[in-house]
Write an enzyme that holds these catalytic residues in place. Structure first.
Site, PDB file in Angstrom:
ATOM      1  N   ASP A  32      16.861 -17.797  -5.264  1.00 57.59           N
ATOM      2  CA  ASP A  32      15.826 -17.761  -6.113  1.00 57.59           C
ATOM      3  C   ASP A  32      14.740 -19.112  -5.580  1.00 57.59           C
ATOM      4  OD1 ASP A  32      13.688 -18.139  -8.252  1.00 57.59           O
ATOM      5  OD2 ASP A  32      15.060 -16.577  -9.326  1.00 57.59           O
ATOM      6  N   ILE A  33      13.540 -18.585  -5.215  1.00 53.13           N
ATOM      7  CA  ILE A  33      12.604 -19.818  -4.899  1.00 53.13           C
ATOM      8  C   ILE A  33      12.089 -20.728  -5.916  1.00 53.13           C
ATOM      9  CG2 ILE A  33      11.899 -18.723  -2.648  1.00 53.13           C
ATOM     10  CD1 ILE A  33       9.123 -18.098  -4.030  1.00 53.13           C
ATOM     11  N   ASN A  88      16.507  -8.119 -16.572  1.00 56.33           N
ATOM     12  CA  ASN A  88      15.299  -7.993 -17.359  1.00 56.33           C
ATOM     13  C   ASN A  88      14.880  -6.468 -17.079  1.00 56.33           C
ATOM     14  OD1 ASN A  88      15.745 -10.526 -18.466  1.00 56.33           O
ATOM     15  ND2 ASN A  88      14.450 -11.379 -16.812  1.00 56.33           N
ATOM     16  N   GLN A  95      10.799  -9.318 -17.531  1.00 56.19           N
ATOM     17  CA  GLN A  95      10.761  -8.875 -16.097  1.00 56.19           C
ATOM     18  C   GLN A  95       9.357  -8.993 -15.573  1.00 56.19           C
ATOM     19  OE1 GLN A  95      11.321  -4.724 -15.524  1.00 56.19           O
ATOM     20  NE2 GLN A  95      11.809  -4.960 -13.197  1.00 56.19           N
ATOM     21  N   HIS A 101      16.546  -5.939 -10.192  1.00 61.87           N
ATOM     22  CA  HIS A 101      17.346  -7.297  -9.791  1.00 61.87           C
ATOM     23  C   HIS A 101      18.097  -8.089 -10.798  1.00 61.87           C
ATOM     24  CE1 HIS A 101      13.219  -8.813 -11.152  1.00 61.87           C
ATOM     25  NE2 HIS A 101      13.990 -10.040 -11.351  1.00 61.87           N
ATOM     26  N   HIS A 103      19.934 -11.700 -11.780  1.00 59.77           N
ATOM     27  CA  HIS A 103      19.771 -13.045 -11.560  1.00 59.77           C
ATOM     28  C   HIS A 103      21.310 -13.548 -11.725  1.00 59.77           C
ATOM     29  CE1 HIS A 103      15.570 -13.865 -12.018  1.00 59.77           C
ATOM     30  NE2 HIS A 103      15.679 -12.474 -12.730  1.00 59.77           N
TER      31      HIS A 103
END
Length: 138
Positions: A32-33, A88, A95, A101, A103
């Site tokens: 994750d960025i 989410n 979301q 996706h 996490h």
């Protein structure tokens, strides 16, 4: 099927560079960025599904199997103290990118997020609980 406008579709297809930690024919897993903790990663299906309601059951099951495999690997490699798996659905649920996706969030003692990733509890009467129960068993 892909969505040409979806940033996660582009990342999953390799069109946008990412720090990929796992890839197979169905999924790409990236760092994750904007991580919540050290090692926070995202499981992205290569096909576009907006959320849990759209993803086929088989793909959802494969995503969960992959999450388990990666949680073990990440826990061993990062020596984290716990692990959150979050998915989410809908803006009200947090979301922000409308491509299914998951996490993968390694948790560490004193990581600054002890009071986050949780919710306030509501109190329901026995009647309210029974009404909800009846709706869910139909």
């Amino acid at each position: 099927m892909r969505d040409a406008e979806c940033i996660f579709c582009k990342i999953a297809a390799g069109e946008i560079p990412s720090k990929t930690i796992y890839e197979d024919e169905q999924f790409r897993v990236i760092m994750d960025i904007s991580p919540a903790t050290k090692g926070h990663a995202l499981i992205l299906p290569k096909e576009h599904y907006a959320n849990l309601y759209e993803i086929p059951e088989e793909v959802a099951a494969d995503a969960m199997k992959l999450a388990k495999k990666l949680a073990k690997k990440m826990t061993d490699a990062l020596q984290c103290d716990g692990f959150n798996l979050i998915q989410n659905n809908g803006e009200v649920a947090g979301q922000t990118v409308f491509h299914f996706h998951m996490h993968l969030i390694p948790r560490y003692k004193n990581d600054g997020n002890e009071d986050k990733l949780c919710w306030n509890h509501v109190e329901l009467s026995e009647e309210e609980l029974e009404e909800i129960h009846q709706k869910l068993i139909k």
